[in-house]
Design a protein around this motif. Structure first.
Motif, PDB file in Angstrom:
ATOM      1  N   ARG A 196       0.841  -1.210   0.000  1.00 50.54           N
ATOM      2  CA  ARG A 196       0.000   0.000   0.000  1.00 50.54           C
ATOM      3  C   ARG A 196       0.874   1.258   0.000  1.00 50.54           C
ATOM      4  NH1 ARG A 196      -4.221  -2.443  -0.982  1.00 50.54           N
ATOM      5  NH2 ARG A 196      -5.546  -3.492   0.528  1.00 50.54           N
ATOM      6  N   MET A 197       2.008   1.194   0.718  1.00 50.44           N
ATOM      7  CA  MET A 197       2.914   2.350   0.729  1.00 50.44           C
ATOM      8  C   MET A 197       3.388   2.655  -0.688  1.00 50.44           C
ATOM      9  SD  MET A 197       6.782   2.617   2.170  1.00 50.44           S
ATOM     10  CE  MET A 197       7.344   1.458   0.939  1.00 50.44           C
ATOM     11  N   PHE A 198       3.807   1.625  -1.429  1.00 57.49           N
ATOM     12  CA  PHE A 198       4.287   1.860  -2.800  1.00 57.49           C
ATOM     13  C   PHE A 198       3.171   2.478  -3.642  1.00 57.49           C
ATOM     14  CE2 PHE A 198       7.499  -1.546  -1.809  1.00 57.49           C
ATOM     15  CZ  PHE A 198       8.594  -0.704  -1.886  1.00 57.49           C
ATOM     16  N   GLU A 199       1.960   1.956  -3.455  1.00 56.25           N
ATOM     17  CA  GLU A 199       0.838   2.521  -4.222  1.00 56.25           C
ATOM     18  C   GLU A 199       0.669   3.994  -3.904  1.00 56.25           C
ATOM     19  OE1 GLU A 199      -2.502   0.019  -3.356  1.00 56.25           O
ATOM     20  OE2 GLU A 199      -1.624  -1.660  -4.471  1.00 56.25           O
ATOM     21  N   GLN A 200       0.750   4.340  -2.608  1.00 54.37           N
ATOM     22  CA  GLN A 200       0.590   5.752  -2.214  1.00 54.37           C
ATOM     23  C   GLN A 200       1.690   6.632  -2.784  1.00 54.37           C
ATOM     24  OE1 GLN A 200       0.046   6.595   1.932  1.00 54.37           O
ATOM     25  NE2 GLN A 200      -1.711   5.242   2.089  1.00 54.37           N
ATOM     26  N   LEU A 201       2.867   6.040  -2.939  1.00 52.63           N
ATOM     27  CA  LEU A 201       4.000   6.807  -3.478  1.00 52.63           C
ATOM     28  C   LEU A 201       3.964   6.859  -5.009  1.00 52.63           C
ATOM     29  CD1 LEU A 201       6.902   5.466  -1.219  1.00 52.63           C
ATOM     30  CD2 LEU A 201       5.775   7.682  -1.049  1.00 52.63           C
ATOM     31  N   GLY A 202       2.970   6.219  -5.575  1.00 53.86           N
ATOM     32  CA  GLY A 202       2.849   6.232  -7.036  1.00 53.86           C
ATOM     33  C   GLY A 202       3.809   5.276  -7.714  1.00 53.86           C
ATOM     34  N   VAL A 203       4.263   4.259  -6.970  1.00 56.95           N
ATOM     35  CA  VAL A 203       5.190   3.259  -7.534  1.00 56.95           C
ATOM     36  C   VAL A 203       4.411   1.973  -7.798  1.00 56.95           C
ATOM     37  CG1 VAL A 203       7.253   1.875  -7.094  1.00 56.95           C
ATOM     38  CG2 VAL A 203       7.145   4.237  -6.272  1.00 56.95           C
ATOM     39  N   GLU A 204       4.472   1.498  -9.032  1.00 56.67           N
ATOM     40  CA  GLU A 204       3.747   0.263  -9.371  1.00 56.67           C
ATOM     41  C   GLU A 204       4.360  -0.939  -8.650  1.00 56.67           C
ATOM     42  OE1 GLU A 204       3.087  -0.371 -13.551  1.00 56.67           O
ATOM     43  OE2 GLU A 204       2.929  -2.541 -13.280  1.00 56.67           O
ATOM     44  N   VAL A 205       3.519  -1.769  -8.057  1.00 55.55           N
ATOM     45  CA  VAL A 205       4.027  -2.997  -7.432  1.00 55.55           C
ATOM     46  C   VAL A 205       4.133  -4.062  -8.523  1.00 55.55           C
ATOM     47  CG1 VAL A 205       3.603  -4.778  -5.694  1.00 55.55           C
ATOM     48  CG2 VAL A 205       3.028  -2.394  -5.197  1.00 55.55           C
ATOM     49  N   LEU A 206       5.366  -4.439  -8.837  1.00 53.31           N
ATOM     50  CA  LEU A 206       5.565  -5.450  -9.895  1.00 53.31           C
ATOM     51  C   LEU A 206       5.076  -6.812  -9.427  1.00 53.31           C
ATOM     52  CD1 LEU A 206       9.155  -4.530 -11.162  1.00 53.31           C
ATOM     53  CD2 LEU A 206       6.971  -3.786 -12.102  1.00 53.31           C
TER      54      LEU A 206
END
Ligand code: ADP
Length: 397
Positions: A286-296
């Motif tokens: 969820r943190m990556f999503e909030q940072l706008g980073v796609e979770v591979l």
């Protein structure tokens, strides 16, 4: 024993170039060289021409020397540098290509990788000149094998002929000095830029080589921000196909800094199968999503235990992380078993051995790691295409 620097040094004295045997050492073109297992790296002064034929000829010379000594050369990286020592181009010869056999070594040079763009511009839009893709490896908590997966992903990509950097961004507890066997080596700084360590086919920088090993690293938020930025920006990475970032565990300052400074291709979340580990991994995703980073995707580490006899034991509930990835709607990138060898090789600073063992447990491990590398390669390529098509283009009328 593997390839040695001496073998590479000798081979560079008789390189079949243009119908003659050229002495690249005697002519002063060789700036630096390194060898480890079946991977060699050479830095040559650039003369602006014949880079690919030169790299192929160097491969032939080292390959012949290796075979004569009962060894082999899988991948050669030749970095061409200008008079100031700055990398202007990289050629790679060999590699396992896109469909490797995890069960056996590669043989002939296949010319994977080819020419990497000259740094100075940032055509890939990653925020780092000359770096094509940036992948962060994160985990909800420590001890799940995040650094182990980051390192083996980097080494696995390098073994396929990519040029790979590894940034040990876990500034609070850097593992790479041990896991890459950097023990006696000193950090080299040239004109204010750090030269990455180059070992197992991977370029690496780590806070662990900038501070005393037994000193606690207590960083306030802004200090941590500055330290991470320096590792990223003040390293002479040269052209890279992939930069892998090993993040600190959890959801703290460093991830935020990373998202501010760099444009990532995506992130990999490492998780063990147990329910408690999944809950933390969900927070990391969820943190990556909030940072706008796609979770591979999610890697399930310590998926199950494989004994040296090749027998499997389900210690932690195999498949838990896979189910969690399904619930989150992100890809599952594969499971990696617990093996004695993986721990031993990590402590010994010899990650290449994770890919080359031939016993049953070793084959299981290398197969699992190669599977993760293949998944990440594919997912990163897709993410790149998506990012490119989403990026606004400038129209001049
Ligand atoms: P993290 O980065 O999540 O804190 P590490 O990668 O440092 O975790 O791994 C912690 C310890 O567990 C290390 O000693 C490492 O060698 C070991 N380890 C990690 N994954 C495995 C595995 N699949 N099999 C055996 N040992 C492992």
């Amino acid at each position: 024993m593997g390839l040695t620097k001496q073998m590479v040094h000798e081979a560079l004295r008789t390189v079949p170039l243009g119908g003659e045997l050229a002495d690249l050492v005697g002519s002063g073109r060789v700036v630096w060289m390194a060898a480890c297992d079946a991977v060699a790296s050479v830095r040559l002064r650039d003369d602006g021409s014949n880079r690919r034929p030169t790299a192929e000829a160097v491969f032939s010379a080292i390959d012949a020397a290796a075979k004569a000594a009962g060894e082999r050369l899988d991948v050669l990286t030749v970095e061409f540098v200008d008079a100031a020592g700055k990398a202007v181009a990289t050629e790679r010869v060999g590699g396992v290509a896109s469909h490797p056999s995890p069960r056996g070594p590669s043989t002939a040079p296949q010319g994977v990788g080819g020419h990497t763009p000259i740094p100075g511009l940032d055509p890939a839009g990653t925020g780092l000149a000359g770096v094509s893709r940036i992948i962060a490896v994160g985990a909800g908590k420590g001890g799940v094998g995040k650094s182990t997966i980051a390192l083996n992903l980097a080494v696995g990509l390098a073994r396929r002929g990519h040029s790979v950097g590894l940034l040990d961004g876990d500034i609070y507890g850097p593992s790479m000095p041990t896991m890459l066997g950097l023990g006696g080596l000193e950090q080299v700084v040239r004109e204010g830029m750090m030269e990455p360590f180059y070992t197992h086919g991977v370029k690496c920088v780590t806070m662990g080589k900038l501070v005393q090993a037994d000193k606690p690293l207590i960083w306030r938020g802004p200090m941590a921000h500055g330290a991470f930025k320096q590792l990223v920006e003040q390293t002479n990475w040269g052209p890279l196909d992939y930069l892998i970032i090993d993040l600190p565990p959890g959801t703290g300052d460093i991830s935020l800094t990373m998202a501010q400074v760099l444009r990532l291709t995506g992130a990999v979340v490492v998780c063990t199968p147990q329910k408690v580990a999944q809950d933390d991994a969900v927070r990391a995703a969820r943190m990556f999503e909030q940072l706008g980073v796609e979770v591979l995707g999610v890697v399930e580490n310590m998926s199950y235990f494989v004994g040296d006899d090749g027998k499997e034991y389900d210690l932690f509930g195999k498949g838990g992380a896979k189910a969690m990835a399904g619930r989150l709607g992100v890809p599952f990138l594969g499971g990696v078993p617990i093996t004695m060898a993986l721990r031993v090789n990590s402590d010994a600073g010899n990650p290449t051995a994770n890919f080359t063992a031939t016993d049953r447990a070793g084959r299981e491990l290398s197969g699992a790691l190669e599977g993760v590398v293949t998944e990440v390669e594919g997912r990163a390529a897709l993410a790149e295409v998506r990012a490119r098509s989403a990026r606004p283009s400038l129209k001049i009328s």
